[in-house]
Design a protein around this motif. Structure first.
Motif: not given
Length: 242
Positions: A105-108, A181-186, A217-220
């Protein structure tokens, strides 16, 4: 130069690790022009956890999750997702890994602009190796289920420009979950949203990941999101020299 160090937040799920990152470094260039985006980052995430990766701009958060997701290759170090040593995969194997084991899941939102919300989900399903009428039918049913859970059934036939910012991010969440998926990267999912809508999107994301027993895992850069919604926070620091 950056590193990642864990800080407790909430109540972490006790489960075997699905992700292990050991001393991962990413350097661009060579010699005196070399730039180190991530320096010896280490972290471990258990299956079922929703983790925040917190840090200032330029600390390497996006670079790190891009390596975890197989979009970038580390200069050194080990990345292990389940039984897959991601850091050892060649380009062909990485393509399969991204299609089958990771949701992004990307920013835009990054939706395909000429596809409807439903078609954006089905496009991701087409990346998998399963083909044929039965696979297409199952994918359609799964897409409809996700759109319903995300409150988007009535918007399934709309292209992205006909959706609000929050709706586009919800479609992006559905797309990330489409291939189980196993991982969701945000990556900064609320950057283009107001505070209230951003919190709703993150709460929805967390719920969908938790309900499915996945790992997120969410980048914030938002400490409030990290403290109230994450099971664990990893803080990436930026060295004074950068």
């Amino acid at each position: 130069m950056t590193d990642a160090t864990p800080q407790p937040a909430g109540s972490a799920t006790q489960a075997p690790p699905i992700l292990t990152v050991e001393a991962v470094t990413k350097t661009y260039g060579e010699g005196h022009t070399a730039v180190t985006a991530v320096h010896e980052a280490s972290l471990q995430v258990s299956q079922g956890e929703f983790v925040s990766l917190l840090g200032p701009s330029g600390s390497g958060k996006t670079t790190l999750i891009s390596m975890i997701g197989g979009l970038l290759t580390p200069t050194s170090g080990v990345i292990q997702v389940g039984d897959v040593a991601v850091s050892d995969l060649d380009s062909k194997a990485l393509t399969t890994f991204r299609a089958e084991r990771v949701g992004f899941v990307f920013q835009s939102a990054n939706l395909v602009p000429f596809l409807t919300a439903r078609e954006n989900l089905l496009w991701v399903a087409g990346l998998r190796r399963e083909k044929g009428r039965a696979a297409r039918k199952a994918a359609g049913q799964h897409a409809d289920q996700l759109l319903d859970e995300l409150g988007l059934s009535a918007r399934a036939g709309n292209v992205p420009e006909k959706l609000s910012g929050g709706e586009r991010q919800r479609v992006a969440i559905g797309r990330a979950l489409m291939n189980d998926p196993d991982l969701v990267l945000v990556d900064e999912p609320t950057a283009a949203l107001d505070t209230a809508m951003g919190r709703q999107v993150v709460q929805l994301l967390r719920r969908e990941i938790k309900d499915r027993g996945k790992t997120g895992i969410m980048v914030t850069h938002d400490l409030r999101e990290s403290v109230f919604l994450a099971d664990k926070v990893y803080v990436m620091s930026k060295s004074p020299g950068r």
